[in-house]
Design a protein around this motif. Structure first.
Motif, PDB file in Angstrom:
ATOM      1  N   LYS A   7       0.838  -1.201   0.000  1.00  0.00           N
ATOM      2  CA  LYS A   7       0.000   0.000   0.000  1.00  0.00           C
ATOM      3  C   LYS A   7       0.872   1.249   0.000  1.00  0.00           C
ATOM      4  O   LYS A   7       1.870   1.331   0.730  1.00  0.00           O
ATOM      5  N   LYS A  11      -2.067   3.430   2.732  1.00  0.00           N
ATOM      6  CA  LYS A  11      -3.496   3.694   2.515  1.00  0.00           C
ATOM      7  C   LYS A  11      -4.021   3.148   1.183  1.00  0.00           C
ATOM      8  O   LYS A  11      -5.065   2.514   1.126  1.00  0.00           O
ATOM      9  N   SER A  13      -3.941   0.837  -2.072  1.00  0.00           N
ATOM     10  CA  SER A  13      -3.382  -0.416  -2.568  1.00  0.00           C
ATOM     11  C   SER A  13      -2.900  -0.260  -4.004  1.00  0.00           C
ATOM     12  O   SER A  13      -3.577   0.343  -4.848  1.00  0.00           O
ATOM     13  N   VAL A  15      -2.668  -2.631  -6.115  1.00  0.00           N
ATOM     14  CA  VAL A  15      -3.581  -3.423  -6.953  1.00  0.00           C
ATOM     15  C   VAL A  15      -4.795  -2.587  -7.338  1.00  0.00           C
ATOM     16  O   VAL A  15      -5.241  -2.583  -8.482  1.00  0.00           O
ATOM     17  N   ASP A  16      -5.313  -1.816  -6.347  1.00  0.00           N
ATOM     18  CA  ASP A  16      -6.452  -0.933  -6.632  1.00  0.00           C
ATOM     19  C   ASP A  16      -6.095   0.049  -7.745  1.00  0.00           C
ATOM     20  O   ASP A  16      -6.868   0.276  -8.672  1.00  0.00           O
ATOM     21  N   VAL A  19      -6.003  -1.713 -11.086  1.00  0.00           N
ATOM     22  CA  VAL A  19      -7.343  -2.023 -11.589  1.00  0.00           C
ATOM     23  C   VAL A  19      -8.014  -0.766 -12.127  1.00  0.00           C
ATOM     24  O   VAL A  19      -8.590  -0.757 -13.219  1.00  0.00           O
ATOM     25  N   VAL A  20      -7.893   0.338 -11.383  1.00  0.00           N
ATOM     26  CA  VAL A  20      -8.490   1.605 -11.829  1.00  0.00           C
ATOM     27  C   VAL A  20      -7.850   2.054 -13.144  1.00  0.00           C
ATOM     28  O   VAL A  20      -8.538   2.501 -14.074  1.00  0.00           O
ATOM     29  N   ILE A  23      -9.242  -0.032 -16.006  1.00  0.00           N
ATOM     30  CA  ILE A  23     -10.605   0.395 -16.350  1.00  0.00           C
ATOM     31  C   ILE A  23     -10.576   1.723 -17.104  1.00  0.00           C
ATOM     32  O   ILE A  23     -11.251   1.899 -18.119  1.00  0.00           O
TER      33      ILE A  23
ATOM     34  N   MET B   1      -7.003  -2.995  -2.659  1.00  0.00           N
ATOM     35  CA  MET B   1      -8.036  -4.032  -2.669  1.00  0.00           C
ATOM     36  C   MET B   1      -7.943  -4.830  -1.364  1.00  0.00           C
ATOM     37  O   MET B   1      -6.870  -5.256  -0.992  1.00  0.00           O
ATOM     38  N   ARG B   6     -12.480  -5.789  -2.535  1.00  0.00           N
ATOM     39  CA  ARG B   6     -13.149  -4.506  -2.737  1.00  0.00           C
ATOM     40  C   ARG B   6     -12.097  -3.437  -2.988  1.00  0.00           C
ATOM     41  O   ARG B   6     -11.118  -3.355  -2.249  1.00  0.00           O
ATOM     42  N   LEU B   7     -12.324  -2.632  -4.046  1.00  0.00           N
ATOM     43  CA  LEU B   7     -11.416  -1.547  -4.344  1.00  0.00           C
ATOM     44  C   LEU B   7     -11.558  -0.481  -3.273  1.00  0.00           C
ATOM     45  O   LEU B   7     -12.677  -0.030  -2.992  1.00  0.00           O
ATOM     46  N   ALA B   8     -10.450  -0.088  -2.686  1.00  0.00           N
ATOM     47  CA  ALA B   8     -10.438   0.908  -1.612  1.00  0.00           C
ATOM     48  C   ALA B   8     -11.434   0.543  -0.516  1.00  0.00           C
ATOM     49  O   ALA B   8     -11.994   1.413   0.146  1.00  0.00           O
ATOM     50  N   GLY B   9     -11.705  -0.754  -0.351  1.00  0.00           N
ATOM     51  CA  GLY B   9     -12.603  -1.223   0.689  1.00  0.00           C
ATOM     52  C   GLY B   9     -14.067  -0.922   0.425  1.00  0.00           C
ATOM     53  O   GLY B   9     -14.921  -1.135   1.273  1.00  0.00           O
ATOM     54  N   LEU B  13     -14.880  -5.803  -6.751  1.00  0.00           N
ATOM     55  CA  LEU B  13     -14.347  -6.132  -8.074  1.00  0.00           C
ATOM     56  C   LEU B  13     -15.345  -6.976  -8.853  1.00  0.00           C
ATOM     57  O   LEU B  13     -15.501  -6.835 -10.063  1.00  0.00           O
ATOM     58  N   LEU B  16     -17.936  -4.805 -10.395  1.00  0.00           N
ATOM     59  CA  LEU B  16     -17.430  -4.158 -11.607  1.00  0.00           C
ATOM     60  C   LEU B  16     -17.458  -5.114 -12.784  1.00  0.00           C
ATOM     61  O   LEU B  16     -17.878  -4.760 -13.890  1.00  0.00           O
ATOM     62  N   ARG B  31     -27.459  -4.653 -30.814  1.00  0.00           N
ATOM     63  CA  ARG B  31     -27.030  -4.941 -32.188  1.00  0.00           C
ATOM     64  C   ARG B  31     -27.961  -5.968 -32.833  1.00  0.00           C
ATOM     65  O   ARG B  31     -28.373  -5.834 -33.984  1.00  0.00           O
TER      66      ARG B  31
END
Lengths: 163, 163
Positions: A7, A11, A13, A15-16, A19-20, A23, B1, B6-9, B13, B16, B31
């Motif tokens: 982290k 604070k 992550s 990985v977060d 992922v963001v 996306i 995660m 969970r992203l940022a708690g 995921l 999403l 389509r």
């Protein structure tokens, strides 16, 4: 800066963040695909465009399926224009001769099929667009279809008036 | 995660992923409905189309007889009645360096099967559909009858004036 849990400042992550980022890249990619070219200065809008495609080394079956008067669509469903001319030329292929030379030899029963369409488009600083956001670039590949033909072609000529 | 993915708690995921999948399904459905709209009201008309099955050993398909029902072997949809099954030599291409051409020649012991099917198709300016299966020259097709199956390419579509 990165703790033993991966982290940032204990604070956020990593990985977060990844992922963001993925996306954001996906959303950005879709937006770019749909809206690319929109910001270019339009020189002429809703103007007649002629474009020619070539299907290399096809058989007579394919030649017969290209019919003047049929509408031509991009494979995703966008209409590009109406077929106004169909022309065939003898197909060629590079072969090696025994003396080490390479020649562009004619191929039996294979044709280069040239399909010319007329449609509407716009000319902007970044190029010629047909049917919205399809940038028509000579040399680029495009999947096209009519009601009886489905193939991949290469754009050989794009312009207004005679091509 | 976090441990609950969970992203940022806060944002799951899986949520999403679910949203992305739903968005893809909705895009596909839109389509498909566009295609259905294009086809709406168009009555089925008789056409014939021919599929060239990939080359096999000579005689591999010699038992295939007209009169049987033909289906799309991926979706299982009925396509029509087999009216002609013709075995033709598989043609290879080879350079003839003495004449400086590429010759087409029949490959000994190998043949292709041309399967001609009579079908009822829905026609539009954009598509030729038989039970939601697109029929067009150049399209890869997987077909089966009562005693054969194979893959190949559609090489001919005869709308027979049903335009």
């Amino acid at each position: 800066m990165i703790d033993n849990k991966g982290k940032l400042f204990s604070k956020i992550s990593i990985v977060d963040i990844l992922v963001v980022l993925v996306i954001c890249l996906a959303v950005g990619g879709v937006y770019y695909k749909l809206h690319s070219g929109d910001n270019a200065v339009v020189i002429k809008s809703n103007t007649p465009i002629k474009a020619t495609f070539v299907l290399n080394s096809v058989r007579l079956y394919t030649v017969d399926a290209a019919v003047i008067g049929d509408n031509l669509y991009e494979k995703n469903g966008q209409k590009l224009g109406k077929i106004v001319a169909v022309e065939t030329k003898e197909a060629h292929k590079l072969i090696d001769l025994n003396d080490g030379r390479q020649i562009n030899a004619p191929v039996d029963n294979r044709y280069d099929l040239y399909i010319t369409i007329e449609g509407n488009g716009r000319i902007s600083e970044s190029g010629i667009y047909m049917n919205g956001n399809r940038l028509m670039l000579t040399g680029s590949d495009i999947k096209i279809r009519t009601k009886v033909l489905n193939c991949e072609a290469t754009i050989t000529n794009v312009g207004t008036g005679e091509v | 995660m976090d441990k609950r993915l969970r992203l940022a708690g806060k944002v799951s995921l899986f949520d999403l992923l679910l949203i992305l999948i739903v968005a893809a399904v909705v895009a596909f459905a839109v389509r498909m409905s566009e295609i259905k709209d294009v086809m709406a009201g168009s009555a089925a008309k008789p056409i014939t189309f021919t599929v060239e099955l990939t080359q096999q050993d000579e005689g591999f398909y010699s038992h295939v007889r007209p009169g049987q029902k033909v289906y799309d072997n991926q979706k299982g949809y009925y396509l029509g009645e087999l009216i002609k099954a013709e075995e033709v030599p598989y043609m290879g291409l080879a350079p003839d360096t003495s004449l400086e051409v590429v010759r087409e020649y029949p490959v000994e012991g190998r043949s292709c099967l041309l399967v001609t099917v009579k079908a009822d198709a829905q026609l539009s300016d954009e598509f030729t559909l038989v039970n939601d299966v697109e029929i067009s020259v150049g399209k890869e097709m997987f077909i089966r009858g009562a005693d054969f199956a194979g893959k190949g390419y559609c090489v001919m579509v005869d709308l027979g004036g049903a335009q």
